[in-house]
Design a protein around this motif. Structure first.
Motif, PDB file in Angstrom:
ATOM      1  N   GLY A   1       0.629  -1.194   0.156  1.00  0.00           N
ATOM      2  CA  GLY A   1      -0.143   0.246  -0.231  1.00  0.00           C
ATOM      3  C   GLY A   1       0.573   1.405  -0.234  1.00  0.00           C
ATOM      4  N   GLU A   2       0.489   2.442  -0.421  1.00  0.00           N
ATOM      5  CA  GLU A   2       0.833   3.679  -0.711  1.00  0.00           C
ATOM      6  C   GLU A   2       1.672   4.541   1.028  1.00  0.00           C
ATOM      7  OE1 GLU A   2      -1.010   6.763  -1.973  1.00  0.00           O
ATOM      8  OE2 GLU A   2      -1.568   7.238  -0.582  1.00  0.00           O
TER       9      GLU A   2
ATOM     10  N   VAL B   1      11.165  13.289 -11.188  1.00  0.00           N
ATOM     11  CA  VAL B   1      11.041  12.257 -12.032  1.00  0.00           C
ATOM     12  C   VAL B   1      11.519  11.143 -11.141  1.00  0.00           C
ATOM     13  CG1 VAL B   1      13.397  11.091 -12.809  1.00  0.00           C
ATOM     14  CG2 VAL B   1      12.603  13.640 -13.218  1.00  0.00           C
ATOM     15  N   GLY B   2      11.034  10.005 -11.261  1.00  0.00           N
ATOM     16  CA  GLY B   2      11.036   8.764 -10.775  1.00  0.00           C
ATOM     17  C   GLY B   2       9.532   9.007  -9.600  1.00  0.00           C
ATOM     18  N   GLY B   3       8.391  10.092  -9.637  1.00  0.00           N
ATOM     19  CA  GLY B   3       7.591  10.559  -8.491  1.00  0.00           C
ATOM     20  C   GLY B   3       6.852   9.263  -8.073  1.00  0.00           C
ATOM     21  N   GLY B   4       6.739   8.532  -8.675  1.00  0.00           N
ATOM     22  CA  GLY B   4       6.187   7.100  -8.230  1.00  0.00           C
ATOM     23  C   GLY B   4       4.571   7.312  -7.287  1.00  0.00           C
ATOM     24  N   ALA B   5       4.403   7.410  -6.818  1.00  0.00           N
ATOM     25  CA  ALA B   5       2.921   7.847  -5.834  1.00  0.00           C
ATOM     26  C   ALA B   5       2.931   8.924  -4.826  1.00  0.00           C
ATOM     27  CB  ALA B   5       2.117   6.193  -5.030  1.00  0.00           C
ATOM     28  N   SER B   6       4.040   9.406  -5.253  1.00  0.00           N
ATOM     29  CA  SER B   6       3.318  10.117  -4.153  1.00  0.00           C
ATOM     30  C   SER B   6       3.013  11.511  -4.698  1.00  0.00           C
ATOM     31  CB  SER B   6       4.970  11.105  -4.896  1.00  0.00           C
ATOM     32  OG  SER B   6       5.777  12.544  -4.067  1.00  0.00           O
ATOM     33  N   HIS B   7       2.603  12.405  -3.107  1.00  0.00           N
ATOM     34  CA  HIS B   7       1.544  13.079  -2.953  1.00  0.00           C
ATOM     35  C   HIS B   7       2.289  14.521  -3.345  1.00  0.00           C
ATOM     36  CE1 HIS B   7      -1.262  10.934  -0.628  1.00  0.00           C
ATOM     37  NE2 HIS B   7      -0.755  10.168  -1.143  1.00  0.00           N
ATOM     38  N   LEU B   8       3.607  14.785  -3.813  1.00  0.00           N
ATOM     39  CA  LEU B   8       3.356  15.519  -4.322  1.00  0.00           C
ATOM     40  C   LEU B   8       2.980  16.240  -5.216  1.00  0.00           C
ATOM     41  CD1 LEU B   8       5.496  18.043  -4.543  1.00  0.00           C
ATOM     42  CD2 LEU B   8       7.295  16.645  -5.580  1.00  0.00           C
ATOM     43  N   VAL B   9       2.726  15.316  -6.516  1.00  0.00           N
ATOM     44  CA  VAL B   9       1.648  16.164  -7.606  1.00  0.00           C
ATOM     45  C   VAL B   9       0.042  16.010  -7.156  1.00  0.00           C
ATOM     46  CG1 VAL B   9       1.098  13.404  -7.735  1.00  0.00           C
ATOM     47  CG2 VAL B   9       0.438  15.331  -9.170  1.00  0.00           C
ATOM     48  N   ASP B  10      -0.465  15.857  -5.469  1.00  0.00           N
ATOM     49  CA  ASP B  10      -1.895  16.488  -4.928  1.00  0.00           C
ATOM     50  C   ASP B  10      -1.421  17.861  -4.672  1.00  0.00           C
ATOM     51  OD1 ASP B  10      -0.626  13.267  -5.123  1.00  0.00           O
ATOM     52  OD2 ASP B  10      -3.065  13.738  -3.924  1.00  0.00           O
TER      53      ASP B  10
ATOM     54  N   LEU C   1       2.105   5.405 -11.088  1.00  0.00           N
ATOM     55  CA  LEU C   1       2.026   6.537 -11.444  1.00  0.00           C
ATOM     56  C   LEU C   1       0.144   6.248 -11.861  1.00  0.00           C
ATOM     57  CD1 LEU C   1       4.028   7.169 -14.746  1.00  0.00           C
ATOM     58  CD2 LEU C   1       3.647   7.791 -12.581  1.00  0.00           C
ATOM     59  N   ALA C   2       0.212   4.911 -12.207  1.00  0.00           N
ATOM     60  CA  ALA C   2      -1.541   4.215 -11.614  1.00  0.00           C
ATOM     61  C   ALA C   2      -2.851   4.336  -9.859  1.00  0.00           C
ATOM     62  CB  ALA C   2      -2.145   3.066 -11.895  1.00  0.00           C
ATOM     63  N   LYS C   3      -1.670   4.397  -9.300  1.00  0.00           N
ATOM     64  CA  LYS C   3      -2.096   4.720  -8.220  1.00  0.00           C
ATOM     65  C   LYS C   3      -2.473   6.285  -7.783  1.00  0.00           C
ATOM     66  CE  LYS C   3       0.520   1.224  -5.786  1.00  0.00           C
ATOM     67  NZ  LYS C   3      -0.547   0.491  -4.078  1.00  0.00           N
ATOM     68  N   SER C   4      -1.577   6.524  -8.277  1.00  0.00           N
ATOM     69  CA  SER C   4      -1.790   8.644  -8.204  1.00  0.00           C
ATOM     70  C   SER C   4      -2.493   8.656  -8.764  1.00  0.00           C
ATOM     71  CB  SER C   4      -0.095   9.295  -8.922  1.00  0.00           C
ATOM     72  OG  SER C   4       0.472   9.168  -7.208  1.00  0.00           O
ATOM     73  N   ARG C   5      -3.096   8.668 -10.445  1.00  0.00           N
ATOM     74  CA  ARG C   5      -3.899   8.858 -10.583  1.00  0.00           C
ATOM     75  C   ARG C   5      -5.403   8.517 -10.729  1.00  0.00           C
ATOM     76  NH1 ARG C   5      -1.417   6.383 -15.424  1.00  0.00           N
ATOM     77  NH2 ARG C   5      -2.939   4.815 -15.013  1.00  0.00           N
ATOM     78  N   ASN C   6      -5.123   7.287  -9.926  1.00  0.00           N
ATOM     79  CA  ASN C   6      -6.473   6.939  -9.329  1.00  0.00           C
ATOM     80  C   ASN C   6      -6.727   7.461  -8.246  1.00  0.00           C
ATOM     81  OD1 ASN C   6      -7.002   4.858 -10.896  1.00  0.00           O
ATOM     82  ND2 ASN C   6      -6.137   3.326  -9.916  1.00  0.00           N
ATOM     83  N   ARG C   7      -5.579   7.882  -7.426  1.00  0.00           N
ATOM     84  CA  ARG C   7      -6.187   9.197  -5.769  1.00  0.00           C
ATOM     85  C   ARG C   7      -6.335  10.946  -6.575  1.00  0.00           C
ATOM     86  NH1 ARG C   7      -0.666   8.844  -4.150  1.00  0.00           N
ATOM     87  NH2 ARG C   7      -0.990  10.250  -5.030  1.00  0.00           N
ATOM     88  N   LEU C   8      -6.300  10.737  -7.827  1.00  0.00           N
ATOM     89  CA  LEU C   8      -6.779  12.159  -7.847  1.00  0.00           C
ATOM     90  C   LEU C   8      -7.481  12.224  -7.994  1.00  0.00           C
ATOM     91  CD1 LEU C   8      -2.970  13.340  -9.076  1.00  0.00           C
ATOM     92  CD2 LEU C   8      -4.450  14.646  -7.186  1.00  0.00           C
ATOM     93  N   GLY C   9      -7.956  11.394  -9.440  1.00  0.00           N
ATOM     94  CA  GLY C   9      -9.514  11.525 -10.012  1.00  0.00           C
ATOM     95  C   GLY C   9      -9.398  12.686 -10.743  1.00  0.00           C
ATOM     96  N   LEU C  10     -10.717  13.211 -11.378  1.00  0.00           N
ATOM     97  CA  LEU C  10     -10.598  14.806 -11.520  1.00  0.00           C
ATOM     98  C   LEU C  10      -9.269  15.413 -11.602  1.00  0.00           C
ATOM     99  CD1 LEU C  10     -14.491  14.439 -12.562  1.00  0.00           C
ATOM    100  CD2 LEU C  10     -12.612  14.004 -14.214  1.00  0.00           C
ATOM    101  N   ARG C  11      -9.326  15.613 -10.368  1.00  0.00           N
ATOM    102  CA  ARG C  11      -8.376  16.713 -10.220  1.00  0.00           C
ATOM    103  C   ARG C  11      -6.379  16.397 -10.853  1.00  0.00           C
ATOM    104  NH1 ARG C  11      -6.767  15.888  -4.534  1.00  0.00           N
ATOM    105  NH2 ARG C  11      -5.747  18.139  -5.165  1.00  0.00           N
ATOM    106  N   GLY C  12      -6.736  15.150 -11.405  1.00  0.00           N
ATOM    107  CA  GLY C  12      -5.628  14.792 -12.014  1.00  0.00           C
ATOM    108  C   GLY C  12      -5.393  14.813 -13.600  1.00  0.00           C
ATOM    109  N   ARG C  13      -6.734  15.904 -13.972  1.00  0.00           N
ATOM    110  CA  ARG C  13      -7.116  15.179 -14.976  1.00  0.00           C
ATOM    111  C   ARG C  13      -5.536  16.670 -16.371  1.00  0.00           C
ATOM    112  NH1 ARG C  13     -10.664  18.443 -13.119  1.00  0.00           N
ATOM    113  NH2 ARG C  13     -11.018  20.570 -14.492  1.00  0.00           N
ATOM    114  N   LYS C  14      -5.400  16.771 -15.813  1.00  0.00           N
ATOM    115  CA  LYS C  14      -4.262  18.057 -16.473  1.00  0.00           C
ATOM    116  C   LYS C  14      -3.179  17.308 -16.269  1.00  0.00           C
ATOM    117  CE  LYS C  14      -6.597  22.230 -16.706  1.00  0.00           C
ATOM    118  NZ  LYS C  14      -6.752  23.506 -16.145  1.00  0.00           N
ATOM    119  N   VAL C  15      -2.752  16.781 -15.481  1.00  0.00           N
ATOM    120  CA  VAL C  15      -1.853  16.100 -14.957  1.00  0.00           C
ATOM    121  C   VAL C  15      -1.157  14.750 -16.202  1.00  0.00           C
ATOM    122  CG1 VAL C  15      -0.041  14.802 -13.563  1.00  0.00           C
ATOM    123  CG2 VAL C  15      -1.528  16.085 -12.975  1.00  0.00           C
ATOM    124  N   THR C  16       0.333  15.066 -16.712  1.00  0.00           N
ATOM    125  CA  THR C  16       0.591  14.516 -17.762  1.00  0.00           C
ATOM    126  C   THR C  16       1.679  12.890 -16.542  1.00  0.00           C
ATOM    127  OG1 THR C  16       1.065  16.020 -19.364  1.00  0.00           O
ATOM    128  CG2 THR C  16       2.271  13.999 -19.495  1.00  0.00           C
TER     129      THR C  16
END
Ligand SMILES: C[S@@+](CC[C@H](N)C(=O)[O-])C[C@H]1O[C@@H](n2cnc3c(N)ncnc32)[C@H](O)[C@@H]1O
Length: 210
Positions: A18-19, A50-59, A79-94
């Motif tokens: 788990g994260e 880089v090497g962001g993993g599932a970090s909460h920095l993007v959040d 990356l899927a963990k972060s993408r799922n966690r962010l949901g719609l909030r992450g729609r602009k993240v690459t």
């Protein structure tokens, strides 16, 4: 270690843990955020973790209104963990699955951030390839933040050997086109054993300007 072995290792880590079960977890990556703020980059700056993993920095960056964020990692599962966690909030993240040593995007970035990925490069040739990526990716006038275990930090992370660094060794690697702006020390307490000093990991946060 081949790139495939490296990738398999990290895919397995993110699949089986788990994260919050990993030693490097941070609810709020405060030093990273402080260093990002210290660069003075604007909300539309292009930032790559880089090497962001599932970090909460993007959040945290999304919450602050940064709108051009890329998270790159060898592990698609991370990356899927972060993408799922962010949901719609992450729609602009690459989200990019790539090896930092070989990444050659066709655009420049304003800010390169790496917490605890670079220190897994234990061969000089790997570090040279990573530095070549940094020089290729970061625009003139851009910033680099690299966080690694310090010289008195642990010798292993996630079961893998690490190379420990200080501002001098990272500066030497990046070369004279980068100027050191700031270096910080963090005593990271691993979440599972927050009361134990012996599990704290000295790490360096280093910010350089190209
Ligand atoms: C210790 S974790 C740190 C993750 C994240 N930066 C954080 O602070 O939570 C190291 C990360 O680096 C990634 N990584 C390791 N080697 C890499 C490489 N050569 N290219 C891209 N990512 C890499 C791993 O997949 C893993 O997600």
């Amino acid at each position: 270690m081949s790139v495939l072995d490296r990738q398999n290792h990290w895919q397995n880590v993110y699949e089986t843990k788990g994260e919050r079960d990993v030693s490097w977890f941070q609810e709020i990556p405060q030093i990273s955020l402080d260093l990002v703020h210290a660069t003075g980059v604007r909300a539309d700056a292009s930032i790559v973790d880089v090497g962001g993993g599932a970090s909460h920095l993007v959040d945290a960056l999304v919450t602050e209104g940064f709108c051009s964020i890329t998270v790159l990692d060898l592990s698609e599962k991370a990356l899927a963990k972060s993408r799922n966690r962010l949901g719609l909030r992450g729609r602009k993240v690459t989200w990019i699955v790539a090896d930092a040593m070989a990444w050659r995007p066709d655009r420049h970035y304003d800010l390169w951030h790496d917490r605890a990925a670079f220190h897994f490069l234990i061969d000089a040739s790997e570090r040279a390839a990573y530095a070549a990526s940094v020089r290729h990716v970061v625009r003139p006038g851009g910033h680099v933040i690299i966080g690694t275990f310090a010289p008195d930090g642990p010798e292993r992370c996630s079961g893998l050997p690490v190379a420990r660094h200080d501002a001098g060794s990272i500066g030497e690697l990046l070369g004279s086109s980068f100027a050191l702006i700031e270096t910080r020390r963090e005593d990271h307490r691993t979440p599972a054993v927050a009361s134990s000093d012996s599990n704290s990991a000295g790490s360096n946060g280093r910010r350089a300007k190209m």
